[in-house]
Write an enzyme that holds these catalytic residues in place. Structure first.
Site, PDB file in Angstrom:
ATOM      1  N   ARG A 112       0.921  -1.061  -0.128  1.00 43.24           N
ATOM      2  CA  ARG A 112       0.050   0.023  -0.199  1.00 43.24           C
ATOM      3  C   ARG A 112       0.900   1.289  -0.046  1.00 43.24           C
ATOM      4  O   ARG A 112       1.741   1.457   0.821  1.00 43.24           O
ATOM      5  CB  ARG A 112      -0.859   0.005   1.233  1.00 43.24           C
ATOM      6  CG  ARG A 112      -1.408   1.438   1.621  1.00 43.24           C
ATOM      7  CD  ARG A 112      -2.577   1.471   2.585  1.00 43.24           C
ATOM      8  NE  ARG A 112      -3.763   0.724   2.178  1.00 43.24           N
ATOM      9  CZ  ARG A 112      -4.879   0.880   2.581  1.00 43.24           C
ATOM     10  NH1 ARG A 112      -5.146   1.701   3.721  1.00 43.24           N
ATOM     11  NH2 ARG A 112      -5.803   0.357   2.151  1.00 43.24           N
ATOM     12  N   HIS A 139      -7.880   0.890  -6.198  1.00 42.08           N
ATOM     13  CA  HIS A 139      -7.960  -0.016  -4.928  1.00 42.08           C
ATOM     14  C   HIS A 139      -8.559  -1.315  -5.261  1.00 42.08           C
ATOM     15  O   HIS A 139      -9.685  -1.488  -5.087  1.00 42.08           O
ATOM     16  CB  HIS A 139      -8.574   0.749  -4.050  1.00 42.08           C
ATOM     17  CG  HIS A 139      -8.575   0.235  -2.611  1.00 42.08           C
ATOM     18  ND1 HIS A 139      -7.869  -0.925  -2.172  1.00 42.08           N
ATOM     19  CD2 HIS A 139      -9.257   0.543  -1.247  1.00 42.08           C
ATOM     20  CE1 HIS A 139      -8.057  -1.038  -0.855  1.00 42.08           C
ATOM     21  NE2 HIS A 139      -8.861   0.157  -0.413  1.00 42.08           N
ATOM     22  N   GLN A 142     -10.440  -3.917  -2.727  1.00 43.05           N
ATOM     23  CA  GLN A 142     -11.440  -3.273  -2.018  1.00 43.05           C
ATOM     24  C   GLN A 142     -12.503  -3.522  -3.033  1.00 43.05           C
ATOM     25  O   GLN A 142     -13.610  -4.070  -2.598  1.00 43.05           O
ATOM     26  CB  GLN A 142     -11.335  -1.798  -1.953  1.00 43.05           C
ATOM     27  CG  GLN A 142     -12.621  -1.093  -1.781  1.00 43.05           C
ATOM     28  CD  GLN A 142     -12.859  -1.424  -0.073  1.00 43.05           C
ATOM     29  OE1 GLN A 142     -11.989  -1.535   0.663  1.00 43.05           O
ATOM     30  NE2 GLN A 142     -14.300  -1.973  -0.238  1.00 43.05           N
ATOM     31  N   ASP A 234     -17.376   7.220  -0.496  1.00 41.04           N
ATOM     32  CA  ASP A 234     -16.249   7.144  -0.148  1.00 41.04           C
ATOM     33  C   ASP A 234     -15.771   8.460   0.424  1.00 41.04           C
ATOM     34  O   ASP A 234     -16.475   9.357   0.246  1.00 41.04           O
ATOM     35  CB  ASP A 234     -15.125   6.576  -1.024  1.00 41.04           C
ATOM     36  CG  ASP A 234     -13.821   6.644  -0.614  1.00 41.04           C
ATOM     37  OD1 ASP A 234     -13.466   6.533   0.807  1.00 41.04           O
ATOM     38  OD2 ASP A 234     -12.724   6.420  -1.271  1.00 41.04           O
ATOM     39  N   CYS A 274     -16.236   1.998   1.381  1.00 40.04           N
ATOM     40  CA  CYS A 274     -15.205   1.017   1.511  1.00 40.04           C
ATOM     41  C   CYS A 274     -14.593   1.216   2.768  1.00 40.04           C
ATOM     42  O   CYS A 274     -13.716   0.188   3.379  1.00 40.04           O
ATOM     43  CB  CYS A 274     -14.039   1.512   0.689  1.00 40.04           C
ATOM     44  SG  CYS A 274     -13.652   3.420   0.819  1.00 40.04           S
ATOM     45  N   ARG A 302     -13.599  -8.392   2.608  1.00 43.06           N
ATOM     46  CA  ARG A 302     -12.153  -8.162   2.182  1.00 43.06           C
ATOM     47  C   ARG A 302     -11.179  -9.270   2.461  1.00 43.06           C
ATOM     48  O   ARG A 302     -10.387  -9.656   1.681  1.00 43.06           O
ATOM     49  CB  ARG A 302     -11.473  -6.771   2.958  1.00 43.06           C
ATOM     50  CG  ARG A 302     -12.183  -5.648   2.301  1.00 43.06           C
ATOM     51  CD  ARG A 302     -11.861  -5.105   0.970  1.00 43.06           C
ATOM     52  NE  ARG A 302     -10.213  -5.096   1.089  1.00 43.06           N
ATOM     53  CZ  ARG A 302      -9.422  -4.157   1.382  1.00 43.06           C
ATOM     54  NH1 ARG A 302     -10.036  -2.992   1.994  1.00 43.06           N
ATOM     55  NH2 ARG A 302      -8.120  -4.025   1.318  1.00 43.06           N
TER      56      ARG A 302
HETATM   57  N1   CP Z   1     -11.208   0.017   2.965  1.00 38.90           N
HETATM   58  C1   CP Z   1      -9.805   0.101   3.234  1.00 38.90           C
HETATM   59  O1   CP Z   1      -8.948  -0.178   2.447  1.00 38.90           O
HETATM   60  O2   CP Z   1      -9.425   0.359   4.639  1.00 38.90           O
HETATM   61  P1   CP Z   1      -8.240   0.427   5.276  1.00 38.90           P
HETATM   62  O3   CP Z   1      -7.601   1.613   5.016  1.00 38.90           O
HETATM   63  O4   CP Z   1      -8.513   0.330   6.861  1.00 38.90           O
HETATM   64  O5   CP Z   1      -7.154  -0.724   5.139  1.00 38.90           O
HETATM   65  N1  NVA Z   2     -10.173   6.750  -1.082  1.00 41.27           N
HETATM   66  C1  NVA Z   2      -9.654   6.392   0.240  1.00 41.27           C
HETATM   67  C2  NVA Z   2      -9.892   4.948   0.289  1.00 41.27           C
HETATM   68  C3  NVA Z   2      -9.450   4.377   1.866  1.00 41.27           C
HETATM   69  C4  NVA Z   2      -9.740   2.924   1.887  1.00 41.27           C
HETATM   70  C5  NVA Z   2      -8.174   6.854   0.411  1.00 41.27           C
HETATM   71  O1  NVA Z   2      -7.454   6.430  -0.333  1.00 41.27           O
HETATM   72  O2  NVA Z   2      -7.875   7.266   1.514  1.00 41.27           O
END
Ligand code: CP
Ligand code: NVA
Length: 315
Positions: A112, A139, A142, A234, A274, A302
């Site tokens: 990530r 993502h 997700q 989101d 999400c 997930r």
């Molecule tokens: N939705 C998601 O990826 O959550 P986190 O940022 O908690 O991993």
């Molecule tokens: N769009 C959000 C998703 C988090 C899971 C971000 O990138 O912070």
């Protein structure tokens, strides 16, 4: 029923839904449903016994970290949480050398990070599968979990209308690819200037020629949710956008998913997010805690979908 480890996935990276064909996406979804059932029935499935997943996090996480860590454990493998702060990567060791080194110890890497190019670079040099756990651009894990959740609730993806209300961000991009590969219609309702990237729309529309999915963008969120089967939102400011969060709130004021907006969707519409959510901003408590909301089933999936992805690419 024994798990069928389709060899077509072996050794592949999981970086974008766009990289897989509709049959492969459907296979992963069915595989995940099967794993979920086995888990619920208490049937062990140690298909990755003795294998190790490194997890590199440049951004915070609750769901991704915990679900990958628990997931690899349930598959018989072992997770290593790797914080770049504590790695030589944080002192300037290159992504290439990190990839080449980690490939000598691990069987897979989940990453990530901010820049999508970093993930592509890691995957280019790693000799083991690289799984995208979120970038500023996409993502995919997700959205695979989301597709699984919609399938559970609506029994099909083809012809379903999903309205994504908010920023044309990483989640929106992956939803466009996910819709395109499964025949699900996706409309993005976003303020002018916050549309998904044109290259994503074009590539997804190309993919959609095969499945018949319709993909479009509108400025009016109320128009977007009309007759929707799925209402998805989101955060307005993603991780890394903290400085512009206040400015963005002004542009997104009309894009809150609240009762009045939800009333325009189908009565049995499901509400998805999400997570993490900013309650009272992009979604009200009333909707998030209301009868249409399935956000925690979504979060649970997930775990199951990522187990399927790991099992298949790290087999
Ligand atoms: N939705 C998601 O990826 O959550 P986190 O940022 O908690 O991993
Ligand atoms: N769009 C959000 C998703 C988090 C899971 C971000 O990138 O912070």
């Amino acid at each position: 029923m024994a798990l069928a480890m389709n060899p077509v996935f072996k050794g592949r990276d999981f970086i974008s839904i766009h990289d897989f064909n509709p049959d492969e996406i459907a296979y992963i979804l069915q595989f995940a449903l099967q794993l979920k059932k086995m888990q619920q029935e208490g049937k062990p499935h140690p298909v990755l016994a003795g294998k190790t997943l490194g997890m590199l996090f440049q951004k915070p996480s609750t769901r991704t970290r915990v679900s990958f860590e628990v997931g690899i454990y349930q598959l018989g493998g072992y997770p290593l949480f790797l914080s770049p702060k504590d790695m030589q990567l944080g002192r300037g060791e290159t992504i290439k050398d990190t990839a080449l080194t980690l490939s000598r110890y691990l069987n897979g890497i989940m990453i990530r990070t901010f820049s999508h190019d970093e993930v592509l670079e890691l995957a280019e040099h790693a000799t083991i599968p690289v799984i995208n756990g979120l970038t500023d651009f996409l993502h995919p894990c997700q959205v695979m979990g989301d597709l699984m959740t919609i399938l559970e609730y609506k029994k099909t993806l083809k012809g379903i209308k999903l309205a994504f209300i908010g920023d044309g961000n990483n989640v929106a991009h992956s939803l466009l690819f996910g819709g395109a590969k499964t025949g699900m219609d996706v409309v993005i309702g976003c303020p002018r200037g916050y549309e998904p990237r044109e290259e994503v729309l074009q590539a997804a529309r190309q993919d959609a020629l095969e499945t018949g999915a319709r993909l479009w963008v509108v400025e009016d969120p109320y128009e977007a949710v009309e007759n929707a089967d799925v209402v998805y939102t989101d955060v307005w400011a993603s991780m890394g956008q903290e400085k512009v969060a206040e400015e963005k709130e002004k542009h997104f004021a009309l894009f809150q998913v609240n009762r009045r907006m939800l009333d325009l969707a189908k009565p049995d519409a499901i509400v998805m997010h999400c997570l993490p959510a900013k309650r009272g901003r992009e979604i009200t408590d009333e909707v998030m805690d209301g009868p249409n909301s399935i956000v925690f089933d979504e979060a649970e999936n997930r775990l199951h979908i990522q187990k399927a992805i790991m099992a298949l690419v790290m087999q």
